[in-house]
Enzyme design. Structure first.
Site, PDB file in Angstrom:
ATOM      1  CB  THR A  59      -1.164  -0.084   1.218  1.00 32.86           C
ATOM      2  OG1 THR A  59      -2.150   0.985   0.858  1.00 32.86           O
ATOM      3  CG2 THR A  59      -0.476   0.052   2.526  1.00 32.86           C
ATOM      4  CE  LYS A  63      -1.136   0.317  -3.487  1.00 31.92           C
ATOM      5  NZ  LYS A  63      -2.718   0.500  -3.663  1.00 31.92           N
ATOM      6  CG  ASP A  99      -4.849  -1.276  -5.933  1.00 36.31           C
ATOM      7  OD1 ASP A  99      -5.464  -1.917  -4.850  1.00 36.31           O
ATOM      8  OD2 ASP A  99      -4.123  -0.631  -5.492  1.00 36.31           O
ATOM      9  N   GLY A 122      -0.791   9.368  -7.910  1.00 35.88           N
ATOM     10  CA  GLY A 122       0.153   8.441  -7.595  1.00 35.88           C
ATOM     11  C   GLY A 122      -0.358   7.197  -8.326  1.00 35.88           C
ATOM     12  CE1 TYR A 208      -8.413   0.734   3.078  1.00 43.08           C
ATOM     13  CE2 TYR A 208      -9.307   0.206   5.197  1.00 43.08           C
ATOM     14  CZ  TYR A 208      -8.263   0.113   4.234  1.00 43.08           C
ATOM     15  OH  TYR A 208      -7.105  -0.693   4.566  1.00 43.08           O
TER      16      TYR A 208
HETATM   17  P1  NDP Z   1       1.052   7.800  -3.691  1.00 40.43           P
HETATM   18  O1  NDP Z   1       1.820   7.856  -2.395  1.00 40.43           O
HETATM   19  O2  NDP Z   1       1.477   6.992  -4.611  1.00 40.43           O
HETATM   20  O3  NDP Z   1       0.181   9.114  -4.255  1.00 40.43           O
HETATM   21  C1  NDP Z   1      -0.167   9.939  -3.523  1.00 40.43           C
HETATM   22  C2  NDP Z   1      -0.928  11.142  -4.352  1.00 40.43           C
HETATM   23  O4  NDP Z   1      -1.472  11.845  -3.189  1.00 40.43           O
HETATM   24  C3  NDP Z   1       0.090  12.064  -5.138  1.00 40.43           C
HETATM   25  O5  NDP Z   1      -0.518  12.434  -6.290  1.00 40.43           O
HETATM   26  C4  NDP Z   1       0.271  13.140  -4.176  1.00 40.43           C
HETATM   27  O6  NDP Z   1       0.520  14.288  -4.885  1.00 40.43           O
HETATM   28  C5  NDP Z   1      -1.111  13.358  -3.340  1.00 40.43           C
HETATM   29  N1  NDP Z   1      -1.070  13.706  -1.947  1.00 40.43           N
HETATM   30  C6  NDP Z   1      -0.548  13.323  -1.228  1.00 40.43           C
HETATM   31  N2  NDP Z   1      -0.742  14.143   0.086  1.00 40.43           N
HETATM   32  C7  NDP Z   1      -1.492  15.184  -0.617  1.00 40.43           C
HETATM   33  C8  NDP Z   1      -2.022  16.537   0.128  1.00 40.43           C
HETATM   34  N3  NDP Z   1      -1.767  16.759   1.365  1.00 40.43           N
HETATM   35  N4  NDP Z   1      -2.814  17.226  -0.630  1.00 40.43           N
HETATM   36  C9  NDP Z   1      -3.015  16.857  -2.048  1.00 40.43           C
HETATM   37  N5  NDP Z   1      -2.509  15.777  -2.579  1.00 40.43           N
HETATM   38  C10 NDP Z   1      -1.587  14.950  -1.956  1.00 40.43           C
HETATM   39  O7  NDP Z   1      -0.227   6.829  -3.035  1.00 40.43           O
HETATM   40  P2  NDP Z   1      -1.270   5.860  -3.652  1.00 40.43           P
HETATM   41  O8  NDP Z   1      -1.815   5.960  -4.934  1.00 40.43           O
HETATM   42  O9  NDP Z   1      -0.623   4.481  -3.394  1.00 40.43           O
HETATM   43  O10 NDP Z   1      -2.573   5.759  -2.604  1.00 40.43           O
HETATM   44  C11 NDP Z   1      -3.481   6.987  -2.620  1.00 40.43           C
HETATM   45  C12 NDP Z   1      -4.627   6.606  -1.663  1.00 40.43           C
HETATM   46  O11 NDP Z   1      -5.696   5.609  -1.944  1.00 40.43           O
HETATM   47  C13 NDP Z   1      -4.012   6.304  -0.177  1.00 40.43           C
HETATM   48  O12 NDP Z   1      -4.928   6.940   0.812  1.00 40.43           O
HETATM   49  C14 NDP Z   1      -4.527   4.692  -0.166  1.00 40.43           C
HETATM   50  O13 NDP Z   1      -4.785   4.289   1.237  1.00 40.43           O
HETATM   51  C15 NDP Z   1      -5.761   4.846  -0.842  1.00 40.43           C
HETATM   52  N6  NDP Z   1      -5.789   3.388  -1.574  1.00 40.43           N
HETATM   53  C16 NDP Z   1      -7.087   2.543  -1.173  1.00 40.43           C
HETATM   54  C17 NDP Z   1      -7.336   1.490  -1.725  1.00 40.43           C
HETATM   55  C18 NDP Z   1      -8.480   0.572  -1.425  1.00 40.43           C
HETATM   56  O14 NDP Z   1      -8.607  -0.480  -1.526  1.00 40.43           O
HETATM   57  N7  NDP Z   1      -9.632   1.269  -0.794  1.00 40.43           N
HETATM   58  C19 NDP Z   1      -6.418   0.589  -2.909  1.00 40.43           C
HETATM   59  C20 NDP Z   1      -5.396   1.581  -2.967  1.00 40.43           C
HETATM   60  C21 NDP Z   1      -5.147   2.840  -2.409  1.00 40.43           C
HETATM   61  P3  NDP Z   1       1.930  14.975  -5.136  1.00 40.43           P
HETATM   62  O15 NDP Z   1       2.359  14.242  -6.488  1.00 40.43           O
HETATM   63  O16 NDP Z   1       1.762  16.199  -5.559  1.00 40.43           O
HETATM   64  O17 NDP Z   1       2.772  14.430  -4.270  1.00 40.43           O
END
Ligand code: NDP
Length: 263
Positions: A59, A63, A99, A122, A208
């Site tokens: 997670t 990833k 996912d 992300g 979630y």
């Molecule tokens: P990543 O770390 O790969 O990406 C995070 C993204 O969030 C980036 O685009 C980042 O922007 C942005 N971000 C982080 N902090 C902030 C902030 N304070 N304000 C605005 N943008 C922000 O994470 P993942 O893609 O792996 O996961 C993202 C979310 O999805 C997590 O919360 C995870 O728990 C959830 N998730 C849930 C799943 C489920 O089964 N329900 C499955 C997969 C994920 P920047 O590029 O500018 O840094």
């Protein structure tokens, strides 16, 4: 007994251990699933082998590091460069992504969706956007910073950062940022998000188990919304099938995983 784990930072919030252990316990599969807090994604492979794991989920924020750690990547994960499930196949790490299909399962109830705005760029956003594009959905991406948008431009998405955003009408807006996971913050400035929600029919969060500030705002505007629980269930069922090498019935995996949500 086989051992499985979820790697992440943070990882304490993860419901994956409850979900997978519920399946193993009720279907008498000799395995156990735990969580591993991993601050440094480059240590994934050595930690996996040090713990003698048979498989793992990955997670936030590892990833993409998981993709790099694999000896072979199969299916959709290969296309997007993002791995959330690893299986140990005779000492080789095989990577998958469950996912995107998990999310498609989650939004079925919204009916036909033709136009989506994705907040965040992300690993999760990459997988979802590539999947949406495969289905012929028009995809726009809005991210805090420009750096990560190049991938999405190449994919054919309309891309914006907070400074150059141009509003359209959306069937669905999805929060894939981690904003709201630990802190009570919105995924983009509130004036932008207000406009976005005023132009969207449905809202979904990948996070979630909590009402994030994003979902609270959607609710206050009477927009039909859902959190990431069904996505979690969808990706979990697909990952479990890989872990047990399809030895258990899908419907039974789903039943016992769903029951673990009541715990
Ligand atoms: P990543 O770390 O790969 O990406 C995070 C993204 O969030 C980036 O685009 C980042 O922007 C942005 N971000 C982080 N902090 C902030 C902030 N304070 N304000 C605005 N943008 C922000 O994470 P993942 O893609 O792996 O996961 C993202 C979310 O999805 C997590 O919360 C995870 O728990 C959830 N998730 C849930 C799943 C489920 O089964 N329900 C499955 C997969 C994920 P920047 O590029 O500018 O840094």
């Amino acid at each position: 007994m086989k051992l499985f784990a979820i790697f992440g930072d943070p990882v304490a919030h993860s419901r994956s251990p409850l979900m997978h252990n519920s399946v193993f316990k009720h279907l008498n599969y000799d395995a156990c699933y735990t969580r591993v807090h991993l601050p440094d994604g480059s240590k994934l492979k050595e930690t996996f082998f040090a713990l003698n794991l048979s498989g793992a989920n990955i997670t936030v924020p590892h990833k993409e590091a998981a993709y790099e750690a694999c000896d072979e990547v199969r299916g959709f994960a290969k296309k997007v460069g993002v791995v959330n499930t690893i299986v140990n196949e005779n000492g080789r790490l095989i990577g998958y992504n469950t996912d995107a299909d998990g999310f498609m399962f989650a939004i079925k109830e919204f009916g036909a969706i033709k136009n989506i705005l994705v907040l965040g760029a992300g690993g999760t956003a990459k997988a979802l956007c590539a999947r949406f594009m495969e289905d012929g959905i028009k995809v726009s991406v809005l991210n805090r910073s420009q750096e990560r948008l190049a991938y999405f431009r190449e994919l054919g998405c309309e891309c914006f950062s907070w400074d150059d955003f141009k509003i359209s009408k959306y069937d669905l807006v999805v929060n894939t940022t981690s904003a709201g996971l630990k802190e009570e913050i919105l995924p983009c400035p509130s004036d932008l998000l207000e406009k976005i929600l005023d132009n969207s029919s449905f809202a979904a969060d990948a996070i979630y188990g909590k009402m994030t500030p994003f979902l609270k705002l959607a609710k206050s505007k009477n927009i039909t919304f859902k959190d990431g629980a069904d996505m979690l269930l969808g990706q979990g069922v697909l990952a479990n099938e890989l872990f047990v090498n399809y030895e258990l019935k899908t419907e039974e995996i789903k039943l016992h995983m769903s029951k673990s949500f009541e715990l």
